[in-house]
Design a protein around this motif. Sequence first.
Motif, PDB file in Angstrom:
ATOM      1  N   LEU A  72       0.818  -1.207   0.000  1.00 13.32           N
ATOM      2  CA  LEU A  72       0.000   0.000   0.000  1.00 13.32           C
ATOM      3  C   LEU A  72       0.855   1.261   0.000  1.00 13.32           C
ATOM      4  O   LEU A  72       0.497   2.268  -0.612  1.00 13.32           O
ATOM      5  N   GLU A  73       1.981   1.229   0.685  1.00 17.06           N
ATOM      6  CA  GLU A  73       2.882   2.383   0.660  1.00 17.06           C
ATOM      7  C   GLU A  73       3.410   2.612  -0.747  1.00 17.06           C
ATOM      8  O   GLU A  73       3.472   3.754  -1.225  1.00 17.06           O
ATOM      9  N   ALA A  74       3.797   1.517  -1.408  1.00 14.76           N
ATOM     10  CA  ALA A  74       4.285   1.638  -2.785  1.00 14.76           C
ATOM     11  C   ALA A  74       3.169   2.132  -3.695  1.00 14.76           C
ATOM     12  O   ALA A  74       3.375   3.012  -4.545  1.00 14.76           O
ATOM     13  N   ALA A  75       1.956   1.611  -3.517  1.00 15.76           N
ATOM     14  CA  ALA A  75       0.830   2.028  -4.344  1.00 15.76           C
ATOM     15  C   ALA A  75       0.509   3.502  -4.118  1.00 15.76           C
ATOM     16  O   ALA A  75       0.139   4.215  -5.058  1.00 15.76           O
ATOM     17  N   GLY A  76       0.648   3.972  -2.870  1.00 10.75           N
ATOM     18  CA  GLY A  76       0.403   5.384  -2.592  1.00 10.75           C
ATOM     19  C   GLY A  76       1.382   6.283  -3.324  1.00 10.75           C
ATOM     20  O   GLY A  76       0.995   7.335  -3.869  1.00 10.75           O
ATOM     21  N   SER A  96      -5.613   6.466 -19.575  1.00  7.46           N
ATOM     22  CA  SER A  96      -4.442   5.917 -18.893  1.00  7.46           C
ATOM     23  C   SER A  96      -4.795   5.039 -17.703  1.00  7.46           C
ATOM     24  O   SER A  96      -4.006   4.188 -17.303  1.00  7.46           O
ATOM     25  N   ILE A  97      -6.000   5.215 -17.144  1.00  3.35           N
ATOM     26  CA  ILE A  97      -6.343   4.509 -15.918  1.00  3.35           C
ATOM     27  C   ILE A  97      -7.430   3.454 -16.140  1.00  3.35           C
ATOM     28  O   ILE A  97      -7.879   2.804 -15.189  1.00  3.35           O
ATOM     29  N   LEU A  98      -7.830   3.268 -17.402  1.00  5.76           N
ATOM     30  CA  LEU A  98      -8.918   2.342 -17.687  1.00  5.76           C
ATOM     31  C   LEU A  98      -8.408   0.965 -18.123  1.00  5.76           C
ATOM     32  O   LEU A  98      -7.357   0.852 -18.762  1.00  5.76           O
ATOM     33  N   PRO A  99      -9.177  -0.082 -17.771  1.00  5.27           N
ATOM     34  CA  PRO A  99      -8.849  -1.423 -18.243  1.00  5.27           C
ATOM     35  C   PRO A  99      -9.170  -1.539 -19.732  1.00  5.27           C
ATOM     36  O   PRO A  99      -9.864  -0.682 -20.284  1.00  5.27           O
ATOM     37  N   PRO A 100      -8.652  -2.574 -20.399  1.00  2.42           N
ATOM     38  CA  PRO A 100      -7.893  -3.674 -19.779  1.00  2.42           C
ATOM     39  C   PRO A 100      -6.392  -3.431 -19.687  1.00  2.42           C
ATOM     40  O   PRO A 100      -5.687  -4.149 -19.006  1.00  2.42           O
ATOM     41  N   ARG A 101      -5.885  -2.382 -20.353  1.00  6.27           N
ATOM     42  CA  ARG A 101      -4.425  -2.218 -20.421  1.00  6.27           C
ATOM     43  C   ARG A 101      -3.870  -1.313 -19.330  1.00  6.27           C
ATOM     44  O   ARG A 101      -2.692  -1.419 -19.002  1.00  6.27           O
ATOM     45  N   PHE A 102      -4.655  -0.370 -18.807  1.00  6.80           N
ATOM     46  CA  PHE A 102      -4.162   0.584 -17.813  1.00  6.80           C
ATOM     47  C   PHE A 102      -2.815   1.186 -18.250  1.00  6.80           C
ATOM     48  O   PHE A 102      -1.825   1.110 -17.522  1.00  6.80           O
ATOM     49  N   PRO A 103      -2.759   1.805 -19.435  1.00  3.46           N
ATOM     50  CA  PRO A 103      -1.458   2.245 -19.955  1.00  3.46           C
ATOM     51  C   PRO A 103      -0.740   3.241 -19.056  1.00  3.46           C
ATOM     52  O   PRO A 103       0.497   3.279 -19.028  1.00  3.46           O
ATOM     53  N   GLY A 104      -1.470   4.051 -18.323  1.00  2.00           N
ATOM     54  CA  GLY A 104      -0.832   5.035 -17.457  1.00  2.00           C
ATOM     55  C   GLY A 104      -0.257   4.445 -16.189  1.00  2.00           C
ATOM     56  O   GLY A 104       0.430   5.148 -15.436  1.00  2.00           O
ATOM     57  N   LEU A 105      -0.522   3.169 -15.938  1.00  2.00           N
ATOM     58  CA  LEU A 105      -0.024   2.509 -14.735  1.00  2.00           C
ATOM     59  C   LEU A 105       1.133   1.561 -15.042  1.00  2.00           C
ATOM     60  O   LEU A 105       1.496   0.724 -14.210  1.00  2.00           O
ATOM     61  N   ALA A 106       1.739   1.710 -16.218  1.00  2.38           N
ATOM     62  CA  ALA A 106       2.906   0.894 -16.556  1.00  2.38           C
ATOM     63  C   ALA A 106       4.025   1.166 -15.560  1.00  2.38           C
ATOM     64  O   ALA A 106       4.307   2.315 -15.222  1.00  2.38           O
ATOM     65  N   GLY A 107       4.642   0.118 -15.068  1.00  2.00           N
ATOM     66  CA  GLY A 107       5.697   0.269 -14.074  1.00  2.00           C
ATOM     67  C   GLY A 107       5.176   0.548 -12.677  1.00  2.00           C
ATOM     68  O   GLY A 107       5.954   0.901 -11.790  1.00  2.00           O
ATOM     69  N   MET A 108       3.874   0.397 -12.471  1.00  2.00           N
ATOM     70  CA  MET A 108       3.262   0.608 -11.158  1.00  2.00           C
ATOM     71  C   MET A 108       2.474  -0.647 -10.770  1.00  2.00           C
ATOM     72  O   MET A 108       1.236  -0.628 -10.712  1.00  2.00           O
ATOM     73  N   PRO A 109       3.142  -1.746 -10.525  1.00  2.00           N
ATOM     74  CA  PRO A 109       2.434  -3.026 -10.333  1.00  2.00           C
ATOM     75  C   PRO A 109       1.480  -3.025  -9.142  1.00  2.00           C
ATOM     76  O   PRO A 109       0.386  -3.602  -9.222  1.00  2.00           O
ATOM     77  N   GLU A 110       1.866  -2.396  -8.055  1.00  2.00           N
ATOM     78  CA  GLU A 110       0.984  -2.393  -6.880  1.00  2.00           C
ATOM     79  C   GLU A 110      -0.299  -1.609  -7.157  1.00  2.00           C
ATOM     80  O   GLU A 110      -1.405  -2.051  -6.814  1.00  2.00           O
ATOM     81  N   LEU A 111      -0.159  -0.448  -7.780  1.00  2.00           N
ATOM     82  CA  LEU A 111      -1.331   0.365  -8.069  1.00  2.00           C
ATOM     83  C   LEU A 111      -2.203  -0.292  -9.140  1.00  2.00           C
ATOM     84  O   LEU A 111      -3.431  -0.287  -9.041  1.00  2.00           O
ATOM     85  N   ARG A 112      -1.563  -0.904 -10.131  1.00  2.00           N
ATOM     86  CA  ARG A 112      -2.353  -1.570 -11.168  1.00  2.00           C
ATOM     87  C   ARG A 112      -3.154  -2.722 -10.579  1.00  2.00           C
ATOM     88  O   ARG A 112      -4.309  -2.941 -10.951  1.00  2.00           O
ATOM     89  N   GLY A 113      -2.557  -3.475  -9.676  1.00  2.00           N
ATOM     90  CA  GLY A 113      -3.288  -4.568  -9.049  1.00  2.00           C
ATOM     91  C   GLY A 113      -4.528  -4.072  -8.329  1.00  2.00           C
ATOM     92  O   GLY A 113      -5.601  -4.691  -8.401  1.00  2.00           O
ATOM     93  N   LEU A 114      -4.405  -2.955  -7.636  1.00  8.24           N
ATOM     94  CA  LEU A 114      -5.564  -2.380  -6.951  1.00  8.24           C
ATOM     95  C   LEU A 114      -6.590  -1.871  -7.957  1.00  8.24           C
ATOM     96  O   LEU A 114      -7.801  -2.002  -7.738  1.00  8.24           O
ATOM     97  N   ALA A 115      -6.119  -1.273  -9.055  1.00  3.90           N
ATOM     98  CA  ALA A 115      -7.035  -0.777 -10.083  1.00  3.90           C
ATOM     99  C   ALA A 115      -7.816  -1.922 -10.709  1.00  3.90           C
ATOM    100  O   ALA A 115      -9.020  -1.785 -10.993  1.00  3.90           O
ATOM    101  N   GLU A 116      -7.165  -3.052 -10.921  1.00  3.90           N
ATOM    102  CA  GLU A 116      -7.862  -4.209 -11.479  1.00  3.90           C
ATOM    103  C   GLU A 116      -8.973  -4.690 -10.552  1.00  3.90           C
ATOM    104  O   GLU A 116     -10.035  -5.120 -11.005  1.00  3.90           O
ATOM    105  N   LEU A 117      -8.738  -4.578  -9.257  1.00  4.10           N
ATOM    106  CA  LEU A 117      -9.744  -4.993  -8.278  1.00  4.10           C
ATOM    107  C   LEU A 117     -10.871  -3.967  -8.126  1.00  4.10           C
ATOM    108  O   LEU A 117     -12.032  -4.346  -7.921  1.00  4.10           O
TER     109      LEU A 117
END
Length: 223
Positions: A72-76, A96-117
């Motif tokens: 969560l700290e990394a995602a923040g 950039s923040i929409l699925p399925p690719r979340f292009p704006g979250l490239a290199g942000m694995p923790e935040l992308r995982g939360l976005a997918e959920l």
Amino acid sequence: MDGAATGGDSGAMRAEGRWGIDLTMPQSLLLALHLRDAARLRPPTSPLLPDLPPLDPAAVPLPTAGGDLTGLEAAGRQWARWWAASFPGGADALTSILPPRFPGLAGMPELRGLAELGMDDAVTWSARAREVERRVLARTPTALFETNLVAEVEHELGRRIRPFQLGVVVLPVQGAHHWDVLGRPVISLGLRADRDGYLAWLRERLVRTGSTPRGRGERTEQP
């Protein structure tokens, strides 16, 4: 749609194009703020990211909220990075923040995982926020008040205010607040709902604009 004007009464130009006020509630920022609250992220603040209050209506926490503190700290931190790159919102920010690719979250694995959920919940919540916005605007139309306020300030100054276009970001966060984000005005929907408070805030900006001499060749700009 990202960047839709909040209130058709405030998006038009006034006085033959001399000035305009455009209030927008960007969809990209709504989705991101819902993700922040639902995941209980604590992104670091910066000149581009003030300490924004929780959303109103509140977000329902994700099942994983408060679990992996390191994640969560990394995602923040990643969330703050996304915000700095995307503010004040727009079509590219939304994509950039929409699925399925979340292009704006490239290199942000923790935040992308939360976005997918949490993105489906964020979209559903944003529809509720738009309905609240619609009710606020129906209760507190301001076009005529804005026009009268400009005329009143010009009368007090003894001259016309230089031409301007004021783009205001409106966010559905708790309370009646305003911020200046690197020259871009940001207000809460609560402030927009308080006609007197909103007009007092706008008056301050107009007086500041009218008190600044306009140089030769100066372009129309935000106050």
